[in-house]
Design an enzyme around this catalytic site. Structure first.
Site, PDB file in Angstrom:
ATOM      1  N   ARG A  58      58.080 -67.498   7.846  1.00  0.00           N
ATOM      2  CA  ARG A  58      58.080 -68.687   8.703  1.00  0.00           C
ATOM      3  C   ARG A  58      56.874 -69.578   8.420  1.00  0.00           C
ATOM      4  NH1 ARG A  58      59.040 -65.127  13.649  1.00  0.00           N
ATOM      5  NH2 ARG A  58      58.799 -63.595  12.004  1.00  0.00           N
ATOM      6  N   GLU A  95      51.994 -56.129  14.663  1.00  0.00           N
ATOM      7  CA  GLU A  95      52.238 -55.761  16.060  1.00  0.00           C
ATOM      8  C   GLU A  95      53.286 -54.644  16.083  1.00  0.00           C
ATOM      9  OE1 GLU A  95      53.747 -58.973  18.419  1.00  0.00           O
ATOM     10  OE2 GLU A  95      53.634 -57.839  20.274  1.00  0.00           O
TER      11      GLU A  95
HETATM   12  P1  AMP Z   1      50.174 -59.979  13.626  1.00  0.00           P
HETATM   13  O1  AMP Z   1      49.814 -59.433  12.290  1.00  0.00           O
HETATM   14  O2  AMP Z   1      50.309 -58.904  14.663  1.00  0.00           O
HETATM   15  O3  AMP Z   1      49.252 -61.079  14.083  1.00  0.00           O
HETATM   16  O4  AMP Z   1      51.634 -60.562  13.513  1.00  0.00           O
HETATM   17  C1  AMP Z   1      51.835 -61.821  13.052  1.00  0.00           C
HETATM   18  C2  AMP Z   1      53.120 -61.931  12.254  1.00  0.00           C
HETATM   19  O5  AMP Z   1      54.195 -61.200  12.834  1.00  0.00           O
HETATM   20  C3  AMP Z   1      53.530 -63.358  12.208  1.00  0.00           C
HETATM   21  O6  AMP Z   1      53.851 -63.660  10.863  1.00  0.00           O
HETATM   22  C4  AMP Z   1      54.726 -63.480  13.108  1.00  0.00           C
HETATM   23  O7  AMP Z   1      55.737 -64.155  12.439  1.00  0.00           O
HETATM   24  C5  AMP Z   1      55.157 -62.064  13.420  1.00  0.00           C
HETATM   25  N1  AMP Z   1      55.165 -61.742  14.868  1.00  0.00           N
HETATM   26  C6  AMP Z   1      54.378 -60.815  15.483  1.00  0.00           C
HETATM   27  N2  AMP Z   1      54.644 -60.731  16.779  1.00  0.00           N
HETATM   28  C7  AMP Z   1      55.607 -61.634  17.029  1.00  0.00           C
HETATM   29  C8  AMP Z   1      56.307 -62.042  18.209  1.00  0.00           C
HETATM   30  N3  AMP Z   1      56.071 -61.481  19.415  1.00  0.00           N
HETATM   31  N4  AMP Z   1      57.235 -63.019  18.077  1.00  0.00           N
HETATM   32  C9  AMP Z   1      57.478 -63.596  16.871  1.00  0.00           C
HETATM   33  N5  AMP Z   1      56.868 -63.250  15.733  1.00  0.00           N
HETATM   34  C10 AMP Z   1      55.938 -62.291  15.803  1.00  0.00           C
END
Ligand code: AMP
Length: 170
Positions: A58, A95
């Protein structure tokens, strides 16, 4: 324009307990898409950004138009095994799970001014990996711009000192 109204939140995707922020409903709205790009790019107008680095997938949809708006080039950071030329890799925690990211070794010239763009800042693991890849190639990380910041997950703690801009906070 109320961009939050255009984002769909989907409970329990991709697994139980995760509230997924689905930006496809925003992207299909012409005015919403345009305003999103404007708000992501506006802090960086006239800051001499050479390259926008977008994180798969995205971050590609948002990063391309942001690069055009800033008169910058675009560089993809991809999931492992997708880039055809020699690449460097960085592993990170999501996450929901773990993964790795790659960038072409010759994608950034030493000293080039870089803006990283992605849709969501959650735990910050993805963004941290991207920041390490950019700096590892000698890029100057001028900013990290996100459409959505999940403030309660404190992703900023993983990015101390990095200049972070988020358009929407939850
Ligand atoms: P993080 O590494 O935990 O900061 O996760 C970020 C990546 O995971 C981003 O590229 C987002 O597209 C995706 N992502 C993580 N959590 C969500 C969420 N609750 N909703 C949508 N996309 C998420």
């Amino acid at each position: 324009m109320d961009l939050k109204q255009l984002i769909r939140s989907v409970p329990d995707f991709p697994k139980p307990g995760i509230l997924f922020y689905d930006i496809t409903t925003l992207l299909r709205n012409p005015a919403g898409f345009a305003d999103t790009i404007e708000q992501l790019a506006s802090p960086y107008l006239d800051t001499g950004i050479d390259l926008v680095v977008g994180i798969e997938s995205r971050g590609f949809i948002l990063g391309g138009p942001v690069a055009q708006r800033l008169g910058a080039g675009f560089v993809p950071i991809r999931k492992p095994g997708k880039l055809p030329a020699p690449a460097v890799r960085e592993s990170y925690a999501l996450e929901y799970g773990t993964d790795s990211l790659e960038i072409h070794k010759d994608a950034i010239e030493r000293g080039q001014r870089v803006l990283v763009v992605d849709d969501v800042l959650a735990t910050g693991g993805t963004a941290r990996a991207a920041s390490l890849l950019v700096k590892g190639l000698g890029g100057e990380l001028v900013g990290m711009a996100f459409l959505v910041e999940l403030v309660f997950l404190d992703g900023r703690a993983k990015l101390p000192g990095e200049p972070i801009h988020s358009v929407l906070q939850y």
